[in-house]
Design an enzyme around this catalytic site. Structure first.
Site, PDB file in Angstrom:
ATOM      1  CB  SER A 150      -0.949  -0.035   1.198  1.00 50.09           C
ATOM      2  OG  SER A 150      -1.963   0.938   1.055  1.00 50.09           O
ATOM      3  CE  LYS A 173     -13.589  14.225  -6.921  1.00 52.05           C
ATOM      4  NZ  LYS A 173     -14.423  15.260  -6.261  1.00 52.05           N
TER       5      LYS A 173
END
Length: 386
Positions: free
Chosen positions: A55, A95
């Site tokens: 991540s 987004k």
């Protein structure tokens, strides 16, 4: 960030960051990436054996001037996730993902790394072992340990943000480890799911005990401190706020049990709420509370609450032992004839008394049923007395 600053201050050959993370906050990751990109000293990110750069760790590794991993490590799985374990609507997710994709591609291109792989790591949560990452141009070096890394770094040329080219001379270099300070170690320790959970539970328990017995001060002070520390810890972790609310509800039910007659139903509801809240507190599979810790906290908190609630309820139900009201139910001895009014002797004092029915001879025992100012109402002991 502090380590990079110290490396610049002391004119170090390079700053090596040993990476092992399942991810973290986007804001913290961006701060670290920005500091690496602006560094005036070459920054090397190294994933040691048995570790991972998942991540946010993938962004940081790609941002390094030199990215290195040990065999048996992994990198990737950089798809953004929402804090609190809650989903986001499709538009907002698009987004967020597009923003993360643009950011990681810009980092990869700035360092001449595989931008297609970087995009897939975000959009598809792609992950790669060290050998594949090296083959795909995601990292620059695969090193067995720190000594091997220093040997492979020697002679490598890196370009800083200023455009200056630096040739690394690391063969035979002596590593200077930068340990965390006392405050950093403390904050690092409490930024752990198990510690955060224990602090939250202790904080709620302390506040609850203070509410049970106002003025004791100590449990309230300790509870407030633990609660504030838990807020810091939880702020650094992917928390499911539904779990937090369930834990708060649990302690609210424990407090309500004292004031509302529920025959234990509120306490049972509190135990259930505490259990479910504890199990759902963390909103990421990478950050989980040890089941043994959950069981221990639930058992301890439940036992303490049951014992305290029981003691409070017994105190509330106990007949008053002082004052005039305490005389109700007490046995007195008639000193004069009560027909219906006379004198009785109780607790070393003579009282005027009125018998509710019949006649009482001197020496007979009566039971006080009511205190009316300076006089008593009594009944014969064999008429429902003690």
């Amino acid at each position: 960030i502090r380590g990079i600053g110290l490396a610049e201050e002391h004119g170090a050959t390079a700053c090596i960051i040993e990476m092992d993370t399942p991810g973290g906050l986007d804001s913290a990751m961006r701060d670290i990436v920005q500091r690496i990109l602006e560094a005036d000293v070459p920054v090397v990110v190294y994933v040691p054996p048995g570790c991972r750069a998942a991540s946010a760790g993938a962004f940081i590794t790609l941002a390094a001037h030199v990215a290195a991993m040990a065999p048996g490590t992994g990198i990737g799985a950089a798809h953004p996730v929402a804090l609190g374990g809650e989903g986001i609507d499709e538009t907002m997710e698009e987004k967020v993902v597009n923003d993360a994709v643009a950011y990681i591609i810009s980092i990869a291109e700035a360092r001449g790394r595989n931008a297609d792989w970087a995009e897939a790591a975000v959009r598809e949560s792609r992950s790669s072992p060290a050998s594949e990452a090296l083959e795909l141009g995601v990292i620059d070096i695969m090193a067995d340990n720190l000594e091997d890394l220093l040997l492979q770094l020697d002679g490598r040329v890196v370009t800083l943000l200023s455009g200056e080219e630096v040739t690394l001379q690391t063969e035979g270099a002596e590593p200077n480890y930068i340990d965390m300070g006392a405050i950093e170690r403390f904050l690092f320790t409490i930024a752990d799911p198990n510690i955060a959970y224990i602090l939250l539970s202790l904080g709620m328990l302390g506040i609850m005990l203070e509410l049970y017995n106002p003025g004791t001060i100590f449990p309230g002070v300790v509870g407030a401190i633990c609660l504030l520390l838990s807020f810091y810890s939880l702020g650094m972790l992917p928390v499911n706020y539904t779990g937090v609310l369930l834990i708060v509800l649990a302690f609210g039910l424990f407090v309500a049990e004292v004031f509302i007659t529920s025959h234990g139903l509120l306490a049972l509801g509190g135990i259930a709420s505490l259990t479910v809240g504890s199990m759902t507190l963390m909103g990421s599979p990478y950050f989980q509370i040890n089941p043994g810790v959950i069981a221990g906290v639930v058992i301890v908190v439940s036992v303490v609450c049951v014992l305290v609630i029981g003691a409070i309820l017994r105190t509330h139900r106990r007949r008053q032992q002082t004052g005039r009201e305490a005389m109700v139910g007490t046995v007195a001895v008639a000193r004069t004839t009560l027909d219906p009014t006379g004198t009785v002797f109780v607790h070393g004092e003579r009282w005027q008394a009125t018998v509710d029915e019949g006649k009482v001879e001197p020496g007979e025992e009566v039971v006080i049923t009511e205190v009316d100012g300076l006089s008593l109402r009594v009944t014969k002991k064999n008429r429902g007395g003690e």
